[in-house]
Design a protein around this motif. Structure first.
Motif, mmCIF file in Angstrom:
data_model
loop_
_atom_site.group_PDB
_atom_site.id
_atom_site.type_symbol
_atom_site.label_atom_id
_atom_site.label_comp_id
_atom_site.label_asym_id
_atom_site.label_seq_id
_atom_site.Cartn_x
_atom_site.Cartn_y
_atom_site.Cartn_z
ATOM 1 N N UNK A 70 48.608 53.639 93.015
ATOM 2 C CA UNK A 70 48.214 54.288 94.264
ATOM 3 C C UNK A 70 48.768 53.444 95.407
ATOM 4 N N UNK A 71 49.095 54.080 96.514
ATOM 5 C CA UNK A 71 49.719 53.304 97.590
ATOM 6 C C UNK A 71 48.714 52.479 98.396
ATOM 7 N N UNK A 72 49.048 51.258 98.599
ATOM 8 C CA UNK A 72 48.356 50.413 99.560
ATOM 9 C C UNK A 72 49.212 49.167 99.766
ATOM 10 N N UNK A 73 49.558 48.793 100.942
ATOM 11 C CA UNK A 73 49.160 49.409 102.206
ATOM 12 C C UNK A 73 49.991 50.624 102.585
ATOM 13 N N UNK A 74 51.002 50.964 101.790
ATOM 14 C CA UNK A 74 51.858 52.087 102.142
ATOM 15 C C UNK A 74 53.064 51.605 102.915
ATOM 16 N N UNK A 75 54.132 52.343 102.817
ATOM 17 C CA UNK A 75 55.354 51.912 103.497
ATOM 18 C C UNK A 75 55.714 52.840 104.641
ATOM 19 N N UNK A 76 54.830 53.777 104.962
ATOM 20 C CA UNK A 76 55.109 54.636 106.104
ATOM 21 C C UNK A 76 55.091 53.774 107.363
ATOM 22 N N UNK A 77 55.777 54.249 108.366
ATOM 23 C CA UNK A 77 55.909 53.513 109.626
ATOM 24 C C UNK A 77 56.648 52.189 109.419
ATOM 25 N N UNK A 78 57.358 52.088 108.312
ATOM 26 C CA UNK A 78 58.122 50.873 108.048
ATOM 27 C C UNK A 78 59.232 50.720 109.081
ATOM 28 N N UNK A 79 59.777 51.848 109.488
ATOM 29 C CA UNK A 79 60.914 51.794 110.409
ATOM 30 C C UNK A 79 60.840 52.892 111.465
ATOM 31 N N UNK A 80 59.745 53.598 111.514
ATOM 32 C CA UNK A 80 59.593 54.732 112.437
ATOM 33 C C UNK A 80 59.050 54.285 113.785
ATOM 34 N N UNK A 81 58.421 53.127 113.776
ATOM 35 C CA UNK A 81 57.714 52.697 114.985
ATOM 36 C C UNK A 81 58.335 51.409 115.516
ATOM 37 N N UNK A 82 58.583 51.391 116.820
ATOM 38 C CA UNK A 82 59.072 50.161 117.448
ATOM 39 C C UNK A 82 58.011 49.676 118.435
ATOM 40 N N UNK A 83 57.842 48.380 118.511
ATOM 41 C CA UNK A 83 57.004 47.783 119.552
ATOM 42 C C UNK A 83 57.896 47.517 120.758
#
Lengths: 316, 478
Positions: free
Chosen positions: B174-187
């Motif tokens: 099962x996914x945790x912590x997950x890899x979504x937003x790995x490269x979609x979000x910039x600070x």
């Protein structure tokens, strides 16, 4: 009477056996020694001999991570190494470059410092301890220290060079500087070599120096004619150990550069590691290990063969 | 009559005892707990192919220890310990040992742990590693558990995340912590935007906006970078292709597509950005010895504007400088920019291609330990007081859909609405166990581009020529 004599005969026989056994045990008491070294022997057989044999076997298979029995592929892994592996030649060249510079430089630095620390000066013990300490620093800690020393911006080394008007050098960022930077770092752990040289220097008979002094030999002459010849067994030992160690250079590149920039620090062992644990090509990595073993063995045998010409063991 | 022990006898005795101690220490470890139902549980030998393992739900009466081998140090270790306490309260017969490992030699540790024959109960590995271990029969799928428990995993987890746990039609974790937003979000740093007369409320949207911001905010002093518009312009190539309507893999993962015209254009954009930063060496020197987990990172010192980073950034950010973290006037989050010159392009994030954690159960474990390991896996991924708490405490979104609706996230993460909005742009992509090797080849060839030694198209073509046969070989054997 009969029973008594029979019992007596049995007792005598028992004593004879006991005595013989004691004698046998006494004559063959070397087993006690073997018993003591048995743990080491077991470790050596399992972790060295067996590992070496298995490595040769795996180098001829397509072994990967896992429990299944690998398929026999003969010399295919070696063939692949020489014909298809684009990084093998580069990693080997990088390693030879590193070894070619780090071995003589390391020996020179350690030898010079040993000469200085052999001099009769105050606080000699403290100096010896201080110079030996870097050898005790774990590799990971050394890497962090050297990352700060070698930083382009505000790095200790660049700040020092800046005093002489030299512009900041990207030690770990530019391919042509990365290997020299790691060679420089390798000199940091000269302590073990230094201790061996120190022990050797203290074993040189003082009569030789006294005789030379009476003959009017200068410091340089004493160094070249007495010290260095008498130190050749230690130089030989450190050379062999240096060859073995530097061809297996791994930790600094693994922790500090990961083989970069532009594969300038991709040393042979790092390439082997990548194949084994990143790509799980254990059979191929075993073949690479065999090749490295053969290279180191050849060099060691070569140095050993030539040692008769330049290593002085005393006597005639 | 007392007999004196001679020195030789004493030494002999000592040697024997020492040998005995060594042999005792070398014996195989005793099982962590005795199997409950079957008196002598046979450890399953991994077989050549992936093996179906039937879960054996048995009433467990003795304590089973699950060694949980992971790489989560820092503030995460204490959070995980809390999860474990809660778990053990609910499952008193299972003891979880939180075995946090050092990051050095991670690959070696993971491989030897799983292949040792005595693997930890649960092992945290990358997606490529999990796939490789699955092919080799070293881990067990969890589909039977899912079926028995009646979980609808697509209802529970984000689709891109649970897909990243699947391989060869089986689910391995099962996914945790997950890899979504790995490269979609910039600070992005609003302070530096103000300093360079840019509107801090209007972050770049397209690549062309990034070009403008990069040129405006990148400055030098004494030949060295003083301020920088964008960190790592040469990074994230694999995902930025998708922001130019390109692809890395074909949908069936059998074909590499990263030498397309869109991909070449992506690399060219990155080369131009690097030139603004003074080249790769200048850029590398700017970040030498610094990372996001250190207070002197240029983002925190207002020397850097845009920093792509995965969601772990929130926890580290808050730990290092909570004052800045809680002041939304100083920083913000933005959606990954896309190529505004390509009408088909849109902002896209890639989930699980470069990296995502899988928590896998070793096939060589006794059935009762596997069962206990699954219980722990389910608790700390699916349960609110487990994985929900773990991620919420770090201000990180969860791959479990409903956890992200927790209002507490608004307290933990000052940009929660924006984060949830950006999550919608993530897509899942397939990979294979040879992805690490392919990525290394790609990076090696792209390095030549960054150092000005190769043209983008030549480098990508060379990568394809070298990597596609590796992919073909994998599928040929699979």
């Amino acid at each position: 009477m009969g029973a008594s004599s029979s019992a007596s005969a049995g007792t005598v026989e028992s004593r004879v056996v006991t005595t013989r056994l004691s004698r046998w045990r006494f004559r063959n008491r070397r087993w006690v020694g073997w018993l003591f070294i048995l743990p080491w022997v077991i470790g050596f057989l399992i972790f060295d001999v067996l590992a070496l044999v298995l490595n040769f076997y795996f180098s001829m298979t397509n072994f990967t991570v896992g429990a299944r029995v690998p398929d026999w592929v003969g010399f295919a892994n070696f063939q692949q190494a020489f014909t298809k592996d684009k990084l093998l030649g580069l990693s080997f060249t990088n390693t030879v470059y590193y070894a070619g510079l780090s071995i003589p430089l390391g020996m020179l630095v350690a030898f010079v410092l040993a000469l200085l620390l052999n001099a009769d000066i105050r606080g000699r013990g403290i100096f010896r301890t201080v110079y030996y300490l870097p050898s005790l620093v774990p590799a990971a800690a050394s890497a962090i220290i050297w990352l700060f020393i070698l930083r382009t911006r505000n790095g200790v080394l660049n700040q020092f060079l800046g005093l002489f008007g030299i512009n900041a050098i990207p030690w770990l960022g530019r391919p042509e500087w990365a290997k020299p930077a790691l060679i420089l770092m390798s000199l940091w752990s000269f302590g073990q070599q230094m201790v061996i040289y120190l022990a050797g220097l203290q074993g040189i008979p003082t009569e030789l120096y006294e005789a030379a002094e009476i003959d009017g030999a200068s410091w340089l002459q004493r160094l070249l004619r007495i010290t260095i010849p008498m130190m050749t067994p230690m130089l030989f030992f450190n050379l062999v150990m240096g060859i073995i160690g530097s061809f297996q250079v791994f930790t600094a590149a693994f922790l500090m550069t990961q083989g970069g920039p532009l594969n300038a620090t991709l040393f042979y062992m790092l390439h082997l590691y990548n194949n084994a644990f990143r790509y799980f090509r254990m059979g191929y990595s075993s073949a690479l290990a065999v090749l490295l073993f053969l290279v180191i063995l050849t060099l060691t045998l070569f140095v050993n063969k030539t040692s008769g010409r330049w290593v002085y063991y005393g006597g005639a | 009559m007392s007999k004196k022990l001679s020195r030789r006898e004493f030494l002999t005795l000592g040697g024997i005892m020492g040998l005995g101690a060594v042999l005792a220490a070398c014996r195989p470890a005793a099982p962590t707990a005795a199997p409950t139902a079957a008196p002598a549980e046979k450890v399953e030998e991994p077989t050549e192919k992936v093996e179906e393992v039937e879960p054996e739900p048995q009433p467990v009466t003795e304590t089973v220890t699950v060694e949980w081998m992971n790489w989560w140090g820092d503030q995460r270790e204490a959070l995980m310990d809390t999860c474990i306490e809660r778990f053990e309260e609910e499952f008193p017969h299972i003891h979880v040992e939180n075995q946090v490992q050092p990051w050095d030699n991670r690959e070696q540790r993971a491989a030897t742990a799983i292949a040792s024959g005595t693997p930890p109960g649960l092992l945290m590995v990358t997606r490529a590693e999990a796939q490789k271990f699955a092919v080799e029969g070293l881990i067990v799928p969890i589909d039977d558990y899912i079926q028995i428990r009646g979980h609808d995993v697509y209802d529970i987890f984000l689709e891109s995340e649970i897909d990243a746990m699947k391989f060869m039609d089986k689910t391995w974790s099962y996914p945790l912590p997950g890899s979504f937003l790995d490269n979609t979000m910039w600070f992005y740093n609003k302070n530096i935007m103000r300093e360079f007369d840019m509107d801090p409320d209007v972050p770049p949207v397209t690549w062309q906006d990034v070009d403008t911001a990069m040129a405006a905010m990148t400055t030098f002093e004494g030949g060295l970078l003083e301020t920088l518009g964008l960190a790592g312009p040469n990074g994230y190539f694999y995902s930025h292709i998708y922001c130019n309507n390109g692809q890395y893999y074909s949908d069936d993962a059998r074909q590499l597509l990263f030498n397309s015209p869109e991909a070449v254009e992506t690399v060219e954009w990155k080369v131009a950005l690097l030139e603004v930063a003074g080249g790769i060496e200048s850029h590398s020197a700017f970040f030498e010895g610094l990372d996001w987990q250190k207070a002197d990172h240029p983002f925190y010192t207002n020397k850097l504007c845009m920093q792509p980073h995965n969601v772990s950034a929130f926890g580290h950010f808050n730990t290092i400088t909570s004052e800045m973290y809680n002041d939304t006037d100083q920083w913000g989050v933005m959606l990954v920019p896309y190529n505004g010159n390509n009408p088909s392009a849109k902002p896209t994030g890639i989930s699980g291609l470069a990296f995502t954690w899988n928590q896998v159960i070793g096939a060589a474990l006794p059935a009762n330990v596997r069962e206990a390991a699954y219980e722990w896996l389910e608790f700390y991924t699916m349960r609110e007081e487990g994985g929900g708490y773990f991620l919420l405490s770090q201000g990180r979104p969860s791959p479990v859909r409903r956890f992200n609706e927790n209002p507490a996230y608004y307290d933990a993460n000052p940009y929660w609405d924006k984060v949830r909005e950006i999550m919608e742009y993530d897509i899942g992509v397939p990979t294979t166990p040879v992805q690490t090797e392919i990525a290394d080849i790609l990076n090696r060839n792209l390095d030549e581009v960054w150092y000005g030694m190769a043209e983008p198209k030549d480098a990508l073509d060379a990568t394809y020529d070298e990597a596609q046969p590796i992919l073909d070989a994998f599928w040929g054997e699979a």
